[in-house]
Each structure stands twice: as structure tokens, then as C-alpha cells.
Enzyme design. Structure first.
Site, mmCIF file in Angstrom:
data_model
loop_
_atom_site.group_PDB
_atom_site.id
_atom_site.type_symbol
_atom_site.label_atom_id
_atom_site.label_comp_id
_atom_site.label_asym_id
_atom_site.label_seq_id
_atom_site.Cartn_x
_atom_site.Cartn_y
_atom_site.Cartn_z
ATOM 1 N N THR A 27 0.860 -1.203 0.000
ATOM 2 C CA THR A 27 0.000 0.000 0.000
ATOM 3 C C THR A 27 0.887 1.240 0.000
ATOM 4 O OG1 THR A 27 -0.419 0.097 2.391
ATOM 5 C CG2 THR A 27 -1.908 -1.213 1.082
ATOM 6 N N GLY B 256 -2.486 -4.905 -14.135
ATOM 7 C CA GLY B 256 -1.843 -6.088 -14.702
ATOM 8 C C GLY B 256 -2.431 -7.394 -14.199
ATOM 9 N N GLU C 123 9.250 -2.661 -6.408
ATOM 10 C CA GLU C 123 10.281 -3.128 -5.473
ATOM 11 C C GLU C 123 11.115 -1.963 -4.949
ATOM 12 O OE1 GLU C 123 9.993 -5.978 -4.269
ATOM 13 O OE2 GLU C 123 8.376 -6.266 -5.704
#
Lengths: 650, 650
Positions: B140, B172, B393
Site C-alpha cells: 500500500t 496487470g 520493489e
């Protein structure tokens, strides 16, 4: 829906009259009125066919069909209102449906206008303007293995591509829509070659296996072939390439437009989205545009918008001056126009492509993936369309080589003491410029316009003179002489061209600024600050080239780094005005992040609910479920290969 | 089909044993054998479901269904052959169908392995490994407005996202496939906050409106919450973030893999495609890989592949050492591992993204648009997938800020004379290093490994010391003290982090090279040449940072520019070997340009004929024709608005 409060406050803080900037962008208040009216013609309120709201969810074929329907409607508007070229091009760019119209209107039609004789024009142009034929400009490969051989008996040319390698591959919508193309091919009459000429060919597919076209399909404004096969030489053998210059001009203009769309989205989002800087203080949230690095990325790109805008104006002037000359059969400006427009096309498209991608990433500035990646931000679709332009209309490497070689050639001329006119007239005093060092003492000194330009001129001349020297040394022993030596310095030639282009983009921006100062003084300070930022960024990013001969000292660089931060603070309150001035409609931007009212999250939420997959999932139809996911979740995939497993309950 | 003759000759010219390089890449000859066998399992000859040939033509939904079907088949193979983690991950990356498996296998499962207690693991891991549940790691927003509040009565946590802004948007495939997620949320017990912890949550959509989960769904290896609501402190409050380091390691490895795929395509194409340098001599065609600039772009990117490969190894080692420590409750290495892996992730993903895009453009190096843009080159699909990793990431800006701040903090420690261990132990001698100047006299001197590293160390230390000084000066008067001063230097902190990362990537590459020299000496010279090229490129691109304090002189830069060209010549004959060694199958690359046999044009031609639109066009069904094109071509669109025109015949 109410406007987002932070965005509203940001707009109140803008200190310059935004509408003045709008008039500057459009070319005057009457043009502003005209363009607002044109945009209203393609507003969804006028006709729902223009709504873009479902565009991210359409398949390739469905998207194409939508484009065709919109084009048809727009052509009706074109006829109803007798829209001329500039208005028509504005209309197509305003709707973002340019994949068919841009090649046709910006490239195909101008090529015919430039290169067809009057008789040919009168026949072909009305057809093209009505879209009775739809065209493109086909260059095939640089080797131009495609030939056009004159057939006396039938008064035709035979267009032929002997090998697979000369097929021009055109991915995308054009291959589906074009009925005709301008094909560049090698002209052959009675086994003698006359070089490259342009022909109009009806086509469905681009491998030309002995396709016959009437002799009249050769564009004959400059070169001619008579019925008896007699060839008349044009005033300059590269005269047909001026269409390439027209293309580059259009492309540079379009680059400013695309980048400003992307920045409108990114700036608005950055004035809505909050984020804290660390985990400790969960109440310490700032608008992401209050972070220095976000300012650096986005304001640098706003600066680039206006630099590119000024350079579109410059390239257009250069092109039009050359055009006037050509009409009088004077080709003296041609080489320069080609060389300079080549490098400018390359630098502008490279920098703008990077800036669009950077803006996309800047919308992802938080630990989650952010929205920049999603098609609902509106940025990927712009990037996808724009990304081809580092290759199309002249691959950028080739472009820089052309410019670089022209600089080397001109330098040789200057070294011999011959006079140099035009854009490179400063080469006459190259040795004096090379001996200079920067004497500025303060940031203010450094930012003086003339001082900026002298620094950039010196920087590129140093590279030019070093490269010339390096090539000269290696020619002496090179097995392939001068050409071989240049080939061994390709990296440097390209670097030189970029450096020259930084100089000329800055020069053209300051020149454009002079007009702004006179005509719209209220917007001069902020635009000047942007150009100053472009100057500083370029120095810092290429600082080695300024330090290498001591032109700038480390202290100068240090002053400029401080200056960079100061300029960001000056731009901060004005940023929203700098993008709002472009007046893109919400439908045009088609972005949840870039909505004019700033209600990003609600828009995203609604939009995601609209997505066909989400709708069908809510209805119980999950894509892929029957086709495989069910078997995976339930373990049936294991049973199918004879493995029994007991799945524990969760 | 015969192999392309130029490509065949290029392969004959490679001077090192390519299979040795293959063994190096795979980790040994046994691993090479293993991986060849794994690839055979997913070859279309084993099962046509694995054929990628129609992938460019599938709609989003159809592509997703294909992925699900392939995944199902691969899971069957996984079970049949009892494939363990490394083999499984190799298999999924070999098929390019990673959009589901990579998050699940590389991120979701390792998180559970690291952070669940033994009891929790024994329940959840088998389900995840069988894909009975499919997961992702949800962070989040960085403010982590998502809360997990303990409910005593029901022994549950209530997961709640109070506002729209904390919804994690996941565009996605993941949103469609995931059944569960690891959610990071703020732990609240009896109105007291305990910071961020991780929870496993079943989910369909990511706005948590008071979702209840059992207490056991909190990952309790380190922190615990008992039935009575008692909280046990973990050994280090950031211990759960080590999973982020594991992610970064996986990502760096994947970056080398993706870039090497792209370069395999680009190098093979550059050894097949010919192009002349000018219009005059139409017979003067060279392979595009014979042009210096093409060599510069592509060989620089090959160098980057191996640099990134070495740094994946380094980051993994760093991570595993830290892991061993954590098992003994020793958190001494944690801060360093986080800080360094953050910057490495950022630099590697930034450089690789640029390199993939540059390789794409390099395949468009001719006056037509080239093939790089088309999906038939195989490059756009890789770029599309990879482009998210500058944000995912850990957004790269944030990553560099973490590294930069860590460097500043460590510098303060060193300045006070306290000892520094680990990766930054060189800081203890910072003043000595800062006083040095480069004494190298020849290119050979400059390329000595130790000399390279001393230069990079000096360069980043100069930036570090200047920045520390600058911040100190501004703290004195800054209204928000040290934190405010740092915020005003964000641009510099990020620049510092990049500079440090250039230093550490180079260090780690030379370290990796030592093993290569010992274990596989026949490939040492060419890999060493590549690392030297990376060194030279970095100096030239950042030359300002080396010149600013006179560490390097202009003469040094000049020697390195010459050296750059020499290295390109050395690499030229080896280039095809450097990419062939990765042994990507034609099906895997799915590229007409990158076919192993080099028959590019025939492949393109056949592929384009296969395209559904082309097929249906040949059958007379032109997309968009009935929907609008017909009306445009024939002028009916004008009739519809009451305008009668007579269309002249062509």
C-alpha cells in the site's frame, strides 16, 4: 464534483497571467479563440464518438475502428467548416488520433505540394485533401534498392524491389489505411542511373515486384522525364529532400505538444498526491511536488517544453527561408538547413523521449507501484506513440552524423580563412572564442544571456577543434584516408553534434525570448527562468566538457548547482500555470491522474470499475478461470497427471 | 533453412570457448546440463502450448488465458519432476511467462519463508508451492494508512484502509490471479501503535473496509501477538524488511537475464543487416555492427550485462550473510545490507532500462523505421514487462535517498574517528584518499584494476565530503535543522548514491573477475575487457566528477577516449559469442530479428503474413473498412452531410 483543494490553492498561487501564456503558445488571442472553438467541435458533448474514456480497454482492432469512425466525423467537420491546413492539423492533434492523419497531412500532402508540378498538384491534391486517397512517404532502405525504370513503350515506370531487404516494413495503422505512397527510388533510363527521385504509387503491400505506374506519377516539379525519356536536371540534386526538413519541423512542434500533455498530467498529480518522507512521522505528509527531486525532474522537463517550442519556431523559419530561395532556384541555404534540422530533430526527440519516460516514473514515486505505469494515467499511450520518433523521420544516430560532418566541413572552410555565413558565421572567430575563459564571478553573471551563449559556443568549438585535430592526425596513417578516419571517430562526431545542438537550442530559445519580452512582458520572467534552468542543467550534466579546458572552474559549477536549487524554488508556485496554459481537455488527456479538477482517486476507482475484466469478474466471469485457473486453485491439474493430493483447508 | 552466411562467419571468428562462458553463467557444467534439460521441457516440440509464435497478435485477454494454460502445464512438470526452487524459477524465466510466477515465487513465497513462524510455514507454504493460493506482496502507500487492529473478542485483526489513497492499485495480471497477499499494515493493540508488520490476507480487491483475519494470519517469526493481545518485540524493528532485500537480489539477477535476451536479438540482427554509409556509393554496404557507434551502444550494454550479473552475485552473498546473522538474532549487518542493496537495485534497473530501450532503437538504424519498434523484434514485450522495475520493489528515487543518507550517516561516524566495518570500511581513510591525484601515465596504467577502483572511490568520496560540508553549512541557518537541510540537498544525495553505486558495482565486478581468472581462465580476458569498458564509459559519461578536483587531468580523459575505441575493436569479433553463451531458444526470444540462424527477412515476411489482420485482409476483410474507411475513400462521408462532390478518376 468539487475541485481538489490543494490543486485549487496551487492555482491561486500562480503569479503570472496564465492566459497570456496561452496566447503565446497559440500565437495570439484570436488564435486562442479559434483553437477553443476547434476543441469544442471534438468534445464528447458535441458528439459522443469523441469520448476517449474506454480507450485503454479497447483491443487493437476495436481501437483502430474507433479511430476510423472519429476520422470520418472529423473529415465531415473539415468540409462543413472549410478548415484549412493549420486548423485541420490542430484538430487532429487535439483528438490524439493522429496515427492516420499525421503521416498523411504532415508528410504525404506537403511532399506532394513541394515536389509535384502544377498540373500534377491540381489532380492529386484535392484527392488527398478529401482523404479520397490516404498516403505516407516510403523511403525503403537507405541503400534504396528500389528502382524506377522507364519503359518507353508504355510510358510507364516499373517500380521494383529486387530483394527482401528493401521492403519497407511499416508496423501499425498506416499499412492498413494507406492507399498510396510517395516512394523514393533510384531512377533508371536506358540503363543510366539518375539518382533518387520520388514517385506516387498505389499500394497495398510494400514489396514491389515489377509494379507499373504511369510516367506522370513521378513528381516532376524539379526533375523531369519527358515522353521520349529525356531527363532534365534539377537545380540541386538533393532538392527533393527538403520535404525531410518539413517533416522535422512538424516533429519538433509535435514534441513540445506531447511533452506538455504528459507534464500536465504529472504536475497536476504531484499537486494532489501526498507522501511522507519516512516511516517515523506518519503525519508528516507533503505534496510530492514539495520534494526537491520531484521538482528537479518535472520542472526541468517543463523547461524543455519551452526550449523545444522555441526551436520548432526556429526550424520553421529556417525551412521557410530556404523555401523562398528554392522558388527562385537559389539552393545556397539547403545544405545548412538540412544539417541543422537533422541534429535538432535528433536532440529534441531524444530529450523529449527521456523526459516523457521520466515523467511516467515520477508518477510512481512511492513504495507501491504508483499509477504511472497504468494506462489509466494516460502516459503510456503517449509514450508508445512518440517512441517511434527517435527512429522515424531519420534515425537519430544518422541525423547527428549528418550534423557533425557538416560542422567538420565548415570548420575546415573557416580554418582556411574562407568566409562563413548563416548559422555558423561565428566559426570565423573560432580561435578567439577558443582562447576565452569564463570571467563571471556570481550566479547572476553566469546567467546573463550573452554569457550563457558564449560558454556553450566555446564548449562545442573546443570539441570541434579537438576532433578536427584528432582526425587529421589519424588520416596520415589510415588505410582508408579521410573517410576511414571519420569512421573511426563516429562516437566523437555524434557527441560533437549533440554539443552543437545544445548551443543552438539555447541560442534559439534566447532569441525567441526577445520577442516574448517585447510582446508579452508579463510572462517573460517565468519563461526566462525556465530557459536559465535548461542552461544550468545542461552544464551540470555535461560538466566535463566545460571543465576540460578550464573554461569553467569548479567554483562556477558550484555556483550553478546552487542556482539550480534557487530556480526550482522560483518555479514551484508557477508550475501549474505553465501546464494549465496549454488548455488540454480532460477528454484529450484521458487521464485519471491529470484531471483538471484533481479528483484522482475517485476517478481511478470509477474507471477501474468500468474495466471490462472487472465488470465481467463482478458478474462472475473471471478471465482465465475456466481455461486454467480453476484447475490450478483446486489442484485438478495434479489429478490430471495422476497425482492425488489432499488440499488442506485454509 | 540455411544459416545466414555473415552470422556463421561471425561465429567462426570468436576466439574464446563459448561453452566455458555458458558454464560460468549457469554456475558450472552440471548446471548447464540441467538447464538445457529444463528448457527442453518447455520447448514447443515437447508441448505446442509453449509456442510463442502468435504472441504478438493476441489480445490482452487471450494472452492472459495463454499464460494460465502454460502455467498449469508447468506446474504439472514441477510436480512430475519434483522441481525445487532454483529449477522452478529458471523454468518460469525461460518461458517468459513470469507475470504470475515471479511475484509469487520470487516475492510472496520468500516473504512467508522469512517471516512466518514454523507452525505458520508448515500450513501456508505447501499451499503456496502448489499454487493452491497465488500471492503477492502488497505494501500500500508509504504512509501505510492501512491498519491492523487487534480484536480481543474474536481473536482477529481488522484490516482497514481508511481513505481511497491507501488503496494499492495493481495494474496487470496480478490483480486477476492473486488469491492472497502479504499486506504491510500498522499494528494497533488497545489503541497503541506498534509500527509496521506483515499479514496474510485473502483478497479479491484491495480496498480493505474492515476485513477480518484470524490472529494467526500475522506473520509471527519475529514479532508476536498473543491471545491476550500481548506484543513481543522483535530483535530489530526493521527485521521484516529483509524480504525487500531478497526482492532486490532477484531483481538484479533478472535484469542481467532480460538485458542479455535483448542483446542477443540486437547483436544477431547487427551481424545480418547491412547498410551503406552514404548515398553516393550504393555498393558500399557494411554490417551495421561494423559501425563504431553501433558497437559503442551494444558492446557497452553487453558490458553492463556482466556487471549486473556480478552484482547479483554480490547482493545475494550480502543478503545470505545477513540472513545467517539474523538467525542468530544478530542484526549488525542489517542497516548496511538495506542501504547498499537499495542503491544497487536502483542503479541496475535504471541502467538496464536505458540499455534495453537503446538496443531497441539500435535495431532501427536506417532511414525506414527499422524493425526495433515492431513487436516482431521481440524487444517491446521485454521492455513493457521490465519498465515497471524502476518503480516496483522500491521506487528508484527513494532507493537512492536511502543509500545516500546511509553514506552521510557513516561519514559522520568516520569523521568522529569511530571505526567503520563492512562495505564502507574505506571511509576510515577518507582524508588520505581525498588528497590523492591520479598518477597514471598510460592507458595500461589507468586500466589497472586497483587504479580503477581508487579513482572511483576518490570520486564518490569527494562528492560525499562536499555534500556533508554543504549540509553542515546550511544547517546552521535552516528553520528545520538537519532534516530540512537534507531535504534541500535531495538532488545531491541522489547523485552521491549513484556515484557510490558506480564504485561498488565496479568493485564487485573486479572481485567476481578474480574467481573467473582462477576457475575459467580462458574467458577471463574478454570479460575483463568488458569490465574495463564499463569503467571507461562511466568515467567519460561522468567526466566532470573526475575533473572537478583535478583527480584526473584532461590528458587522462583523452587516453580513456582512445582506449574506449580500442576496446570496441577487441570486443568486435567476440560479440556473438558473448550473447550466444546465454543459449536462449528461438521460441524464448520469439524474435524474427534475433533468430539463431539469422534468417531475419524471410522470418519477418512469413510472420507478417501470419498476422490475423493481414490474413483477414487477404481474405477481403479489412478491419475498419465497413465501419468507416469505405465511406471515407468513396466520399460517402460527404454525402451524409449533404455535400455532393464529384470524385475525379485517378
Amino acid at each position: 464534483m468539487d475541485f481538489n483543494i490543494d490543486l485549487t490553492n496551487a492555482r491561486k498561487a500562480v503569479s503570472f497571467p496564465v492566459e497570456e501564456l496561452t496566447h503565446f503558445i497559440n500565437g495570439g488571442p484570436e488564435k486562442t479563440v479559434r483553437r477553443r472553438w476547434l476543441r469544442s467541435l471534438v468534445d464528447p458533448k458535441s458528439d459522443p464518438i469523441f469520448s476517449n474514456i474506454d480507450r485503454p480497454f479497447l483491443s487493437r482492432d476495436k481501437y483502430y475502428i474507433r479511430v476510423v469512425k472519429k476520422l470520418k466525423k472529423m473529415l465531415q467537420l473539415k468540409k462543413l467548416y472549410s478548415l484549412q491546413k493549420d486548423d485541420w492539423i490542430y484538430l487532429t492533434t487535439a483528438t490524439m488520433e493522429m496515427c492516420i492523419s499525421i503521416p498523411h497531412d504532415l508528410f504525404f500532402i506537403p511532399t506532394m505540394e513541394r515536389q509535384m508540378s502544377e498540373e500534377q498538384s491540381s489532380k492529386w491534391l484535392p484527392l488527398a485533401k478529401d482523404y479520397s486517397i490516404i498516403g505516407w512517404q516510403y523511403l525503403t532502405s537507405i541503400i534504396l534498392e528500389t528502382t524506377a525504370t522507364y519503359i518507353h513503350e508504355t510510358d510507364e515506370f516499373e517500380i521494383h524491389s529486387p530483394t527482401l531487404t528493401s521492403i519497407k516494413w511499416w508496423p501499425g495503422a498506416l499499412a492498413r489505411t494507406s492507399t498510396h505512397g510517395v516512394v523514393f527510388a533510384r531512377l533508371i533510363i536506358d540503363k543510366k542511373e539518375y539518382g533518387i527521385h520520388s514517385f506516387i504509387v498505389q499500394l497495398r503491400f510494400l514489396k514491389f515486384t515489377r509494379v507499373r505506374i504511369p510516367r506522370e506519377n513521378m513528381m516532376m516539379r524539379f526533375s523531369k522525364v519527358s515522353r521520349s525519356g529525356h531527363y532534365s536536371t534539377p537545380p540541386h540534386k538533393k532538392i527533393i529532400y527538403d520535404t525531410l526538413v518539413a517533416n522535422r519541423t512538424g516533429l519538433i512542434d509535435m514534441s513540445a505538444l506531447f511533452l506538455s500533455k504528459v507534464l500536465t498530467i504529472a504536475i497536476r498529480y504531484s499537486l494532489v498526491r501526498k507522501q511522507g518522507d519516512n516511516y517515523k512521522d506518519l503525519n508528516n505528509e507533503n505534496l510530492i511536488l514539495d520534494y526537491q527531486y520531484q521538482q528537479y525532474r518535472l520542472f526541468s522537463s517543463i523547461a524543455l517544453v519551452y526550449v523545444v517550442f522555441f526551436n520548432g519556431m526556429f526550424t520553421r523559419k529556417l525551412y521557410e527561408n530556404n523555401l523562398k530561395n528554392i522558388e527562385k532556384m537559389d539552393v545556397s541555404l539547403m545544405a545548412e538547413v538540412h544539417a541543422i534540422s537533422a541534429g535538432l530533430k535528433a536532440l529534441c526527440t531524444d530529450l523529449v523521449t527521456e523526459a516523457i519516460e521520466d515523467a511516467r516514473q515520477s508518477c510512481g514515486a512511492c513504495l507501491n507501484i504508483g499509477h504511472g505505469y497504468s494506462h489509466l494515467s494516460g502516459i503510456p499511450i503517449i509514450l508508445e506513440f512518440y517512441a517511434q520518433y527517435t527512429s522515424a523521420e531519420g534515425e537519430n544516430t544518422i541525423m547527428h552524423l549528418q550534423t557533425g560532418r557538416y560542422l567538420l566541413k565548415s570548420f575546415l572552410t573557416a580554418k582556411k580563412g574562407f568566409p562563413i555565413g548563416g548559422q555558423l558565421r561565428h566559426l570565423s572567430s573560432y580561435s578567439k572564442i577558443l582562447m576565452e575563459k569564463c570571467t563571471a564571478e556570481t550566479l547572476e553573471d553566469l546567467l546573463d544571456a550573452e554569457t550563457q551563449l558564449r560558454a556553450f559556443c566555446h564548449m562545442y568549438l573546443r570539441l570541434l577543434s579537438n576532433l578536427d585535430n584528432s582526425i587529421e592526425i589519424s588520416v596520415a596513417t589510415h588505410p582508408h584516408g579521410y573517410d576511414g578516419s571519420k569512421a573511426d571517430h563516429m562516437i566523437d562526431i555524434i557527441h560533437l553534434s549533440r554539443a552543437y545542438c545544445y548551443y543552438t537550442t539555447l541560442t534559439n530559445s534566447h532569441e525567441g525570448l526577445q520577442s516574448v519580452k517585447k510582446e508579452r512582458p508579463t510572462i517573460y520572467p517565468i519563461i526566462r527562468t525556465l530557459i536559465d534552468l535548461y542552461f544550468i542543467n545542461t552544464v551540470i550534466n555535461q560538466s566535463g566538457d566545460f571543465l576540460i579546458d578550464g573554461y569553467y572552474t569548479p567554483h562556477h559549477i558550484s555556483l550553478l548547482k546552487e542556482g539550480q536549487k534557487k530556480l526550482l524554488n522560483i518555479i514551484r508556485p508557477e508550475a501549474i500555470g505553465l501546464v494549465d496554459a496549454w488548455e488540454f481537455s480532460d477528454n484529450d488527456l484521458n487521464s485519471a491522474l491529470g484531471r483538471g479538477d484533481g479528483n484522482v482517486y475517485r476517478a481511478l476507482y470509477e474507471w477501474v470499475k468500468m474495466e471490462p475484466t472487472n465488470i465481467s469478474e463482478r458478474q462472475g466471469n473471471i478471465v482465465g478461470y475456466e481455461e486454467g485457473l480453476k484447475d490450478i486453485y483446486t489442484g485438478k491439474y495434479l489429478k490430471e497427471i495422476g497425482i492425488d493430493t489432499v488440499r488442506p483447508k485454509l
